[in-house]
Design a protein around this motif. Sequence first.
Motif, PDB file in Angstrom:
ATOM      1  N   LYS A 178     -21.827  16.630  -9.897  1.00  0.00           N
ATOM      2  CA  LYS A 178     -22.332  15.352  -9.370  1.00  0.00           C
ATOM      3  C   LYS A 178     -22.119  14.221 -10.363  1.00  0.00           C
ATOM      4  CE  LYS A 178     -25.825  17.592  -6.539  1.00  0.00           C
ATOM      5  NZ  LYS A 178     -27.239  17.665  -6.194  1.00  0.00           N
ATOM      6  N   VAL A 179     -22.100  13.004  -9.830  1.00  0.00           N
ATOM      7  CA  VAL A 179     -21.977  11.805 -10.639  1.00  0.00           C
ATOM      8  C   VAL A 179     -22.962  10.764 -10.106  1.00  0.00           C
ATOM      9  CG1 VAL A 179     -20.057  10.905  -9.234  1.00  0.00           C
ATOM     10  CG2 VAL A 179     -20.369  10.084 -11.568  1.00  0.00           C
ATOM     11  N   THR A 180     -23.616  10.065 -11.020  1.00  0.00           N
ATOM     12  CA  THR A 180     -24.515   8.973 -10.651  1.00  0.00           C
ATOM     13  C   THR A 180     -23.751   7.667 -10.823  1.00  0.00           C
ATOM     14  OG1 THR A 180     -26.415  10.242 -11.438  1.00  0.00           O
ATOM     15  CG2 THR A 180     -26.745   7.874 -11.111  1.00  0.00           C
ATOM     16  N   ILE A 181     -23.746   6.857  -9.768  1.00  0.00           N
ATOM     17  CA  ILE A 181     -22.976   5.610  -9.763  1.00  0.00           C
ATOM     18  C   ILE A 181     -23.857   4.451  -9.321  1.00  0.00           C
ATOM     19  CG2 ILE A 181     -20.980   4.399  -8.795  1.00  0.00           C
ATOM     20  CD1 ILE A 181     -19.757   7.158  -8.179  1.00  0.00           C
ATOM     21  N   ARG A 182     -23.809   3.354 -10.100  1.00  0.00           N
ATOM     22  CA  ARG A 182     -24.389   2.083  -9.633  1.00  0.00           C
ATOM     23  C   ARG A 182     -23.262   1.386  -8.898  1.00  0.00           C
ATOM     24  NH1 ARG A 182     -25.419  -1.229 -14.243  1.00  0.00           N
ATOM     25  NH2 ARG A 182     -23.532  -2.349 -13.749  1.00  0.00           N
ATOM     26  N   HIS A 183     -23.443   1.181  -7.588  1.00  0.00           N
ATOM     27  CA  HIS A 183     -22.330   0.713  -6.767  1.00  0.00           C
ATOM     28  C   HIS A 183     -22.667  -0.508  -5.939  1.00  0.00           C
ATOM     29  CE1 HIS A 183     -24.143   2.323  -3.086  1.00  0.00           C
ATOM     30  NE2 HIS A 183     -24.477   3.387  -3.802  1.00  0.00           N
ATOM     31  N   GLU A 184     -21.594  -1.191  -5.515  1.00  0.00           N
ATOM     32  CA  GLU A 184     -21.673  -2.298  -4.571  1.00  0.00           C
ATOM     33  C   GLU A 184     -21.935  -1.692  -3.186  1.00  0.00           C
ATOM     34  OE1 GLU A 184     -21.491  -5.532  -5.416  1.00  0.00           O
ATOM     35  OE2 GLU A 184     -21.353  -4.878  -7.501  1.00  0.00           O
ATOM     36  N   PRO A 185     -22.158  -2.508  -2.158  1.00  0.00           N
ATOM     37  CA  PRO A 185     -22.357  -1.955  -0.813  1.00  0.00           C
ATOM     38  C   PRO A 185     -21.179  -1.069  -0.388  1.00  0.00           C
ATOM     39  CG  PRO A 185     -22.920  -4.278  -0.838  1.00  0.00           C
ATOM     40  CD  PRO A 185     -22.289  -3.968  -2.172  1.00  0.00           C
ATOM     41  N   ILE A 186     -21.498   0.070   0.235  1.00  0.00           N
ATOM     42  CA  ILE A 186     -20.469   0.977   0.740  1.00  0.00           C
ATOM     43  C   ILE A 186     -20.372   0.739   2.242  1.00  0.00           C
ATOM     44  CG2 ILE A 186     -19.731   3.368   0.987  1.00  0.00           C
ATOM     45  CD1 ILE A 186     -21.377   4.014  -1.520  1.00  0.00           C
ATOM     46  N   VAL A 187     -19.307   0.052   2.647  1.00  0.00           N
ATOM     47  CA  VAL A 187     -19.154  -0.417   4.019  1.00  0.00           C
ATOM     48  C   VAL A 187     -19.145   0.726   5.028  1.00  0.00           C
ATOM     49  CG1 VAL A 187     -17.658  -1.702   5.581  1.00  0.00           C
ATOM     50  CG2 VAL A 187     -17.952  -2.485   3.237  1.00  0.00           C
ATOM     51  N   ASN A 188     -18.334   1.757   4.797  1.00  0.00           N
ATOM     52  CA  ASN A 188     -18.199   2.818   5.800  1.00  0.00           C
ATOM     53  C   ASN A 188     -19.473   3.651   5.963  1.00  0.00           C
ATOM     54  OD1 ASN A 188     -17.373   3.852   3.136  1.00  0.00           O
ATOM     55  ND2 ASN A 188     -16.969   5.768   4.209  1.00  0.00           N
ATOM     56  N   LEU A 189     -20.371   3.596   4.993  1.00  0.00           N
ATOM     57  CA  LEU A 189     -21.635   4.321   5.100  1.00  0.00           C
ATOM     58  C   LEU A 189     -22.801   3.401   5.452  1.00  0.00           C
ATOM     59  CD1 LEU A 189     -21.265   6.700   2.012  1.00  0.00           C
ATOM     60  CD2 LEU A 189     -20.923   7.256   4.432  1.00  0.00           C
ATOM     61  N   GLY A 190     -22.539   2.096   5.545  1.00  0.00           N
ATOM     62  CA  GLY A 190     -23.599   1.138   5.842  1.00  0.00           C
ATOM     63  C   GLY A 190     -24.672   1.138   4.764  1.00  0.00           C
ATOM     64  N   MET A 191     -24.258   1.332   3.523  1.00  0.00           N
ATOM     65  CA  MET A 191     -25.190   1.500   2.413  1.00  0.00           C
ATOM     66  C   MET A 191     -25.215   0.244   1.541  1.00  0.00           C
ATOM     67  SD  MET A 191     -25.002   4.654  -0.251  1.00  0.00           S
ATOM     68  CE  MET A 191     -25.153   5.825   1.086  1.00  0.00           C
ATOM     69  N   PRO A 192     -26.401  -0.260   1.208  1.00  0.00           N
ATOM     70  CA  PRO A 192     -26.480  -1.449   0.359  1.00  0.00           C
ATOM     71  C   PRO A 192     -26.180  -1.105  -1.102  1.00  0.00           C
ATOM     72  CG  PRO A 192     -28.671  -0.614   0.766  1.00  0.00           C
ATOM     73  CD  PRO A 192     -27.730   0.230   1.591  1.00  0.00           C
ATOM     74  N   GLN A 193     -26.094  -2.150  -1.914  1.00  0.00           N
ATOM     75  CA  GLN A 193     -25.897  -1.970  -3.353  1.00  0.00           C
ATOM     76  C   GLN A 193     -27.086  -1.193  -3.922  1.00  0.00           C
ATOM     77  OE1 GLN A 193     -25.202  -5.651  -5.377  1.00  0.00           O
ATOM     78  NE2 GLN A 193     -25.773  -4.808  -7.359  1.00  0.00           N
ATOM     79  N   MET A 194     -26.793  -0.178  -4.732  1.00  0.00           N
ATOM     80  CA  MET A 194     -27.855   0.625  -5.344  1.00  0.00           C
ATOM     81  C   MET A 194     -27.248   1.569  -6.368  1.00  0.00           C
ATOM     82  SD  MET A 194     -28.682   3.590  -2.503  1.00  0.00           S
ATOM     83  CE  MET A 194     -28.838   2.572  -1.069  1.00  0.00           C
ATOM     84  N   THR A 195     -28.095   2.372  -6.994  1.00  0.00           N
ATOM     85  CA  THR A 195     -27.656   3.450  -7.879  1.00  0.00           C
ATOM     86  C   THR A 195     -28.051   4.750  -7.217  1.00  0.00           C
ATOM     87  OG1 THR A 195     -27.976   2.084  -9.837  1.00  0.00           O
ATOM     88  CG2 THR A 195     -27.895   4.467 -10.180  1.00  0.00           C
ATOM     89  N   MET A 196     -27.092   5.689  -7.124  1.00  0.00           N
ATOM     90  CA  MET A 196     -27.401   6.969  -6.496  1.00  0.00           C
ATOM     91  C   MET A 196     -26.492   8.074  -7.000  1.00  0.00           C
ATOM     92  SD  MET A 196     -25.979   6.519  -2.605  1.00  0.00           S
ATOM     93  CE  MET A 196     -26.241   8.218  -2.187  1.00  0.00           C
TER      94      MET A 196
END
Length: 114
Positions: A57-75
């Motif tokens: 696994k990898v933890t990433i602080r990311h911008e919004p993920i369009v294809n998943l409808g996911m907002p900016q966050m760390t996960m």
Amino acid sequence: MRLRLLAVISIACLLFAPGGYAAGEPSADNAAGTTSTGSGQAMTSGVVKKVDKGAGKVTIRHEPIVNLGMPQMTMVFRVKDPAMLDRLKEGDEIRFVADKVDGAYTVIQIEPVK
């Protein structure tokens, strides 16, 4: 009669109004830190916060993920290929493609930012 005419004109204006951006200009996706891959899937910008090779696994602080409808966050994400983790370290700026695979959010493509 006047109200119907106003309604028809309003609908026509909405249907035929020009788009929010012209062809050739960056899309709204790029404003959210995404680009497209050769396969057409959106790549998202992010920063590696933690690499857990043992768990794959990898933890990433990311911008919004369009294809998943996911907002900016760390996960935390699984990775499709554990060998991807050998090229990552904390603090790396990356672009990646994530999708839901067998019910888990999974990084399926990753590349360093140059």
